[in-house]
Scaffold this motif. Structure first.
Motif, PDB file in Angstrom:
ATOM      1  N   LEU A   1       0.830  -1.210   0.000  1.00 40.17           N
ATOM      2  CA  LEU A   1       0.000   0.000   0.000  1.00 40.17           C
ATOM      3  C   LEU A   1       0.861   1.255   0.000  1.00 40.17           C
ATOM      4  O   LEU A   1       0.516   2.247  -0.645  1.00 40.17           O
ATOM      5  N   ARG A   2       1.976   1.207   0.698  1.00 37.31           N
ATOM      6  CA  ARG A   2       2.820   2.402   0.770  1.00 37.31           C
ATOM      7  C   ARG A   2       3.383   2.773  -0.606  1.00 37.31           C
ATOM      8  O   ARG A   2       3.663   3.946  -0.864  1.00 37.31           O
ATOM      9  N   ARG A   3       3.572   1.786  -1.489  1.00 35.87           N
ATOM     10  CA  ARG A   3       4.057   2.085  -2.845  1.00 35.87           C
ATOM     11  C   ARG A   3       3.104   3.028  -3.573  1.00 35.87           C
ATOM     12  O   ARG A   3       3.513   3.793  -4.443  1.00 35.87           O
ATOM     13  N   HIS A   4       1.830   2.942  -3.248  1.00 35.34           N
ATOM     14  CA  HIS A   4       0.828   3.755  -3.932  1.00 35.34           C
ATOM     15  C   HIS A   4       0.356   4.947  -3.101  1.00 35.34           C
ATOM     16  O   HIS A   4      -0.246   5.871  -3.641  1.00 35.34           O
ATOM     17  N   ALA A   5       0.638   4.919  -1.808  1.00 37.93           N
ATOM     18  CA  ALA A   5       0.054   5.918  -0.908  1.00 37.93           C
ATOM     19  C   ALA A   5       0.514   7.337  -1.218  1.00 37.93           C
ATOM     20  O   ALA A   5      -0.252   8.294  -1.048  1.00 37.93           O
ATOM     21  N   ASP A   6       1.764   7.497  -1.688  1.00 36.27           N
ATOM     22  CA  ASP A   6       2.263   8.845  -1.951  1.00 36.27           C
ATOM     23  C   ASP A   6       1.466   9.543  -3.052  1.00 36.27           C
ATOM     24  O   ASP A   6       1.412  10.781  -3.094  1.00 36.27           O
ATOM     25  N   ARG A   7       0.871   8.752  -3.953  1.00 32.89           N
ATOM     26  CA  ARG A   7       0.099   9.348  -5.043  1.00 32.89           C
ATOM     27  C   ARG A   7      -1.403   9.291  -4.778  1.00 32.89           C
ATOM     28  O   ARG A   7      -2.189   9.748  -5.612  1.00 32.89           O
ATOM     29  N   ALA A   8      -1.777   8.714  -3.665  1.00 27.61           N
ATOM     30  CA  ALA A   8      -3.203   8.597  -3.351  1.00 27.61           C
ATOM     31  C   ALA A   8      -3.762   9.959  -2.965  1.00 27.61           C
ATOM     32  O   ALA A   8      -3.072  10.794  -2.369  1.00 27.61           O
ATOM     33  N   PRO A   9      -5.020  10.235  -3.297  1.00 28.81           N
ATOM     34  CA  PRO A   9      -5.624  11.521  -2.938  1.00 28.81           C
ATOM     35  C   PRO A   9      -5.761  11.670  -1.425  1.00 28.81           C
ATOM     36  O   PRO A   9      -5.733  10.689  -0.678  1.00 28.81           O
ATOM     37  N   ALA A  10      -5.917  12.893  -0.993  1.00 27.41           N
ATOM     38  CA  ALA A  10      -5.948  13.175   0.443  1.00 27.41           C
ATOM     39  C   ALA A  10      -7.263  12.779   1.097  1.00 27.41           C
ATOM     40  O   ALA A  10      -7.281  12.340   2.257  1.00 27.41           O
ATOM     41  N   HIS A  11      -8.375  12.947   0.399  1.00 23.11           N
ATOM     42  CA  HIS A  11      -9.662  12.641   1.021  1.00 23.11           C
ATOM     43  C   HIS A  11      -9.738  11.153   1.367  1.00 23.11           C
ATOM     44  O   HIS A  11      -9.434  10.301   0.534  1.00 23.11           O
TER      45      HIS A  11
ATOM     46  N   LEU B   1     -12.073   8.841   1.637  1.00 24.17           N
ATOM     47  CA  LEU B   1     -12.837   7.960   0.752  1.00 24.17           C
ATOM     48  C   LEU B   1     -12.114   7.750  -0.574  1.00 24.17           C
ATOM     49  O   LEU B   1     -12.034   6.634  -1.090  1.00 24.17           O
ATOM     50  N   SER B   2     -11.590   8.821  -1.136  1.00 24.96           N
ATOM     51  CA  SER B   2     -10.860   8.718  -2.401  1.00 24.96           C
ATOM     52  C   SER B   2      -9.574   7.925  -2.216  1.00 24.96           C
ATOM     53  O   SER B   2      -9.175   7.144  -3.084  1.00 24.96           O
ATOM     54  N   ARG B   3      -8.932   8.114  -1.075  1.00 24.65           N
ATOM     55  CA  ARG B   3      -7.686   7.405  -0.789  1.00 24.65           C
ATOM     56  C   ARG B   3      -7.931   5.900  -0.707  1.00 24.65           C
ATOM     57  O   ARG B   3      -7.196   5.108  -1.296  1.00 24.65           O
ATOM     58  N   ALA B   4      -8.976   5.511   0.014  1.00 24.09           N
ATOM     59  CA  ALA B   4      -9.300   4.092   0.146  1.00 24.09           C
ATOM     60  C   ALA B   4      -9.645   3.491  -1.208  1.00 24.09           C
ATOM     61  O   ALA B   4      -9.212   2.386  -1.541  1.00 24.09           O
ATOM     62  N   ARG B   5     -10.418   4.198  -2.004  1.00 25.28           N
ATOM     63  CA  ARG B   5     -10.783   3.702  -3.333  1.00 25.28           C
ATOM     64  C   ARG B   5      -9.544   3.561  -4.217  1.00 25.28           C
ATOM     65  O   ARG B   5      -9.397   2.574  -4.946  1.00 25.28           O
ATOM     66  N   TYR B   6      -8.662   4.546  -4.166  1.00 27.61           N
ATOM     67  CA  TYR B   6      -7.440   4.501  -4.969  1.00 27.61           C
ATOM     68  C   TYR B   6      -6.598   3.281  -4.606  1.00 27.61           C
ATOM     69  O   TYR B   6      -6.127   2.538  -5.495  1.00 27.61           O
ATOM     70  N   LEU B   7      -6.400   3.049  -3.307  1.00 27.47           N
ATOM     71  CA  LEU B   7      -5.590   1.910  -2.877  1.00 27.47           C
ATOM     72  C   LEU B   7      -6.229   0.594  -3.291  1.00 27.47           C
ATOM     73  O   LEU B   7      -5.535  -0.345  -3.696  1.00 27.47           O
ATOM     74  N   ASP B   8      -7.547   0.501  -3.216  1.00 33.94           N
ATOM     75  CA  ASP B   8      -8.235  -0.718  -3.644  1.00 33.94           C
ATOM     76  C   ASP B   8      -8.085  -0.944  -5.146  1.00 33.94           C
ATOM     77  O   ASP B   8      -7.871  -2.065  -5.604  1.00 33.94           O
ATOM     78  N   LEU B   9      -8.238   0.126  -5.922  1.00 34.35           N
ATOM     79  CA  LEU B   9      -8.115  -0.004  -7.371  1.00 34.35           C
ATOM     80  C   LEU B   9      -6.704  -0.434  -7.783  1.00 34.35           C
ATOM     81  O   LEU B   9      -6.519  -1.127  -8.781  1.00 34.35           O
ATOM     82  N   LYS B  10      -5.703  -0.039  -7.000  1.00 35.74           N
ATOM     83  CA  LYS B  10      -4.321  -0.350  -7.323  1.00 35.74           C
ATOM     84  C   LYS B  10      -3.883  -1.732  -6.821  1.00 35.74           C
ATOM     85  O   LYS B  10      -2.881  -2.267  -7.307  1.00 35.74           O
ATOM     86  N   THR B  11      -4.601  -2.287  -5.864  1.00 39.45           N
ATOM     87  CA  THR B  11      -4.150  -3.536  -5.249  1.00 39.45           C
ATOM     88  C   THR B  11      -5.231  -4.609  -5.279  1.00 39.45           C
ATOM     89  O   THR B  11      -5.154  -5.562  -6.041  1.00 39.45           O
ATOM     90  N   TYR B  12      -6.258  -4.456  -4.477  1.00 36.45           N
ATOM     91  CA  TYR B  12      -7.276  -5.490  -4.295  1.00 36.45           C
ATOM     92  C   TYR B  12      -8.021  -5.812  -5.583  1.00 36.45           C
ATOM     93  O   TYR B  12      -8.320  -6.976  -5.862  1.00 36.45           O
ATOM     94  N   LEU B  13      -8.318  -4.810  -6.385  1.00 36.94           N
ATOM     95  CA  LEU B  13      -9.094  -5.041  -7.598  1.00 36.94           C
ATOM     96  C   LEU B  13      -8.356  -5.993  -8.542  1.00 36.94           C
ATOM     97  O   LEU B  13      -8.901  -7.024  -8.965  1.00 36.94           O
ATOM     98  N   ALA B  14      -7.114  -5.648  -8.893  1.00 39.09           N
ATOM     99  CA  ALA B  14      -6.360  -6.491  -9.827  1.00 39.09           C
ATOM    100  C   ALA B  14      -5.891  -7.780  -9.166  1.00 39.09           C
ATOM    101  O   ALA B  14      -5.956  -8.858  -9.769  1.00 39.09           O
ATOM    102  N   GLY B  15      -5.424  -7.686  -7.911  1.00 38.34           N
ATOM    103  CA  GLY B  15      -4.837  -8.846  -7.247  1.00 38.34           C
ATOM    104  C   GLY B  15      -5.842  -9.896  -6.855  1.00 38.34           C
ATOM    105  O   GLY B  15      -5.548 -11.098  -6.898  1.00 38.34           O
ATOM    106  N   ASP B  16      -7.044  -9.464  -6.471  1.00 37.36           N
ATOM    107  CA  ASP B  16      -8.055 -10.401  -5.990  1.00 37.36           C
ATOM    108  C   ASP B  16      -9.239 -10.513  -6.944  1.00 37.36           C
ATOM    109  O   ASP B  16      -9.437 -11.526  -7.613  1.00 37.36           O
ATOM    110  N   ILE B  17     -10.048  -9.458  -7.044  1.00 40.36           N
ATOM    111  CA  ILE B  17     -11.326  -9.529  -7.756  1.00 40.36           C
ATOM    112  C   ILE B  17     -11.155  -9.940  -9.216  1.00 40.36           C
ATOM    113  O   ILE B  17     -11.778 -10.892  -9.693  1.00 40.36           O
ATOM    114  N   LEU B  18     -10.312  -9.241  -9.947  1.00 36.81           N
ATOM    115  CA  LEU B  18     -10.169  -9.507 -11.378  1.00 36.81           C
ATOM    116  C   LEU B  18      -9.415 -10.811 -11.636  1.00 36.81           C
ATOM    117  O   LEU B  18      -9.704 -11.517 -12.614  1.00 36.81           O
TER     118      LEU B  18
END
Length: 629
Positions: free
Chosen positions: A467-477, A479-496
């Motif tokens: 998560l830290r690899r992506h956190a520096d570019r994640a938005p500050a808000h 809700l947006s931060r959580a969504r960004y981290l999920d899209l970068k990790t959980y979505l591709a790694g698990d769901i898809l």
């Protein structure tokens, strides 16, 4: 949908081992039962397995440019290929087919690596340019389609849609990556760019890799796309909801292009129901819909799926499976090639099996929760961030860390009553706090489970670093931060990953309109306050679907694709789990503390603790260990 594989000798233009290339391709036959093709020249071999969807008669691969100097094999769909074909024809390119594959070779000639920004769809591409002596490997923006690669000591680069196509090569090392083991027991999957094998990497979502003849080292993956969450939409909620509906309708419409039977998954949840509603209003004929039911009412959503099916007059197909449908366990390991601990892979496999009996292409609602803040953890992250804002980390960490240690553990209780978990989260920074909410094994339990030898091999690496690899570019808000981290990790790694392997095991193509990148980029501009209202996630999405779906579908409690895992592991799976988890392969692997393995099993079987996610992860890892020896 297809499977691709290949060999590239990066050092010299030597003869390619065609027998190895054939074995690599054969390992992917399930991804493409309709045909196969090879391209071989000195130092290069490309192979393709075909599931014919578009231009059934003329779209066989590999496919070439006019003089044969550019050749491509690819897996996926380029939905805007007709527009691109017109643009490229006007630029002087000559097409021999009417399929999307040929667009790729001419787009490469015209725009080079920048061609990826022109493609709208899902894809894994392998393209050889003889003039430049260059191999181009690329993966779509969200990681819908997989692509793996490995560099051998002799300079050969292997690539393939699935790891199994690489493992047929005897020279490929089977040594495990200790960091991948740490990631698996934290997340339940191995995150991009790692695989469980140290020698095998995944092309990350939204990246490409260039391999040049004569280049001694393989270049690092290059990112060509990222999602941004900028608050740019200033209209009223009603106007934004209306535009959202139209954009979803368009994303669905372009995914209805096929020359084979087409349908949709219909779980009864908001996302799949919304996709079916859009399809039904576009299609001239009734939509084929597929749903899985359970004999256990706690896991049966058929009534909700039926409401939408009746409303839109779909040709609805159902299959009822027993809650003890655990015979698939032995299939999951070979299907995923590496440990994969999302137990919903089992019902996903069944719904794909049902769908393939009716259609060749299915649309799904995957991506809705990540796009519109639909997970419970998104809301909790927002609440916890408000708490973190009250005190600096140096004050919070000792205060709430002590409170967490003193407060009794209550895994059985609803999240709102689990004060210990809340205290632990508040003692962390934002990224580590969110990591605690997504980890299937929290740090303390994982640390006690993994052996001293493995922890030494990790050299301080922790799964939170994903998560830290992506956190520096994640938005500050939050809700947006959580969504960004999920899209970068959980979505591709698990769901898809789950959907790709389960669907392709049945030679079924799955398309995901909610993850259309143009739709997603537009969604990124919706103010977060419109996503979460009164504790209701996906608020603006539900408002957009208000006239298309029943209120009971829109506002019922989220259930998910579940199985009775805890009961299985205390009942019919108890002996199997104990036998595999305490097998000699696991005990002698030097990866685990033996006493901790037994303690976890004993605690769960006694009913003292619910360790079902931990035991399931161990079971999946043990199954993997048994296969690789």
């Amino acid at each position: 949908m297809c499977g691709i594989s290949g060999i590239f000798d990066q050092f010299q233009a030597s003869r390619i081992d065609e027998a190895l290339l054939t074995r690599m391709s054969s390992a992917l036959e399930h991804r493409g039962p309709d045909g196969s093709g090879h391209h071989v020249e000195p130092g290069v071999g490309l192979a393709h397995r075909r599931l014919a969807i578009i231009d059934v008669e003329g779209g066989a691969q590999p496919l070439y440019n006019e003089d044969g100097s550019v050749v491509v094999v690819y897996n996926g769909e380029i939905y805007n290929f007709v527009e691109l074909m017109s643009e490229l024809t006007a630029a002087g390119h000559v097409f021999k087919t009417r399929c999307d594959t040929e667009v790729i070779v001419h787009a490469w000639e015209e725009w080079g690596e920048a061609c990826l920004s022109r493609f709208r769809g899902m894809f894994a591409i392998a393209l050889w340019d003889r003039r430049q002596q260059l191999l181009f490997l690329a993966r779509d923006r969200l990681g819908i389609k997989p692509l793996h690669y490995a560099m051998l000591a002799d300079g050969r680069l292997l690539f393939g849609s699935e790891i199994k196509s690489l493992l047929v090569c005897p020279e490929l090392s089977r040594e495990l990556d200790p960091c991948a083991v740490e990631e698996f027991f934290a997340f339940g999957y191995v995150a991009d760019p790692r695989s469980i094998f140290a020698a095998v990497k995944k092309v990350p979502a939204g990246h490409y890799v260039l391999a040049r003849r004569g280049q001694r080292e393989l270049s690092a993956p290059v990112e060509y796309w990222d999602i941004h969450f900028d608050e740019v939409h200033s209209g009223s909620p009603e106007a934004i909801a209306a535009e959202l509906r139209e954009r979803l309708m368009e994303a669905v419409r372009i995914r209805l292009i096929a020359e084979v039977p087409l349908g949709a998954f219909l779980s009864g949840g908001v996302d799949s129901s919304a996709v079916v509603a859009m399809m039904a209003q576009i299609s001239e004929h009734p939509v084929n819909t597929c749903a899985i039911g359970s004999t256990d009412p706690r896991f049966d959503e058929r009534a909700f799926a039926q409401r939408t099916a009746v409303r839109y007059g779909t040709h609805h197909h159902e299959k009822v499976v027993s809650p003890d449908d655990f015979e698939l366990i032995d299939l999951l390991g070979p299907m995923y090639d590496e440990p994969f601990a999302d137990s919903s892979a089992m019902p996903t496999y069944r719904v794909c099996e049902l769908a393939r009996q009716q259609v060749t292409v299915c649309l799904s609602g995957d991506g809705g929760d990540e796009s519109f803040a639909g997970y419970r953890r998104h809301r909790w992250h927002l609440y916890e961030e408000r708490g973190r804002a009250l005190l600096p980390l140096w004050a919070r960490s000792p205060l709430f860390g002590l409170a967490a240690r003193l407060y009794p553990k209550a895994d059985w209780a609803p999240r709102i009553l689990r004060a210990r978990s809340t205290f632990q989260a508040l003692s962390k920074d934002s990224t580590e706090g969110y990591f605690e909410s997504v980890a299937i094994l929290p740090d303390q339990l994982r640390h006690s489970l993994l052996s001293d030898q493995l922890k030494c091999d990790l050299q301080g690496y922790r799964a939170v670093d994903v998560l830290r690899r992506h956190a520096d570019r994640a938005p500050a808000h939050p809700l947006s931060r959580a969504r960004y981290l999920d899209l970068k990790t959980y979505l591709a790694g698990d769901i898809l990953t789950k959907v790709d392997r389960a669907s392709m095991a049945h030679s079924l193509e799955v398309r995901v309109p909610i993850l259309d990148h143009k739709l997603l980029e537009w969604v990124g501009g919706i103010p977060p306050r419109m996503l979460l209202q009164g504790g209701e996630g996906k608020a603006i999405f539900k408002q957009a679907m208000h006239r298309d779906l029943d209120a009971e579908i829109l506002y019922r409690r989220k259930q998910g694709f579940s199985i009775p895992l805890a009961a299985w592991l205390r009942g019919p799976l108890r002996s199997k789990a104990r036998r595999l988890v305490l097998s000699s392969a696991m005990l002698d692997s030097r990866l685990f503390e033996r006493s901790k393995l037994r303690w976890i099993l004993d605690q769960h079987e006694s009913g003292m603790r619910d360790f079902s996610p931990v035991i399931w992860s161990l079971l999946m890892f043990a199954s993997f260990q048994a296969r690789i020896g």
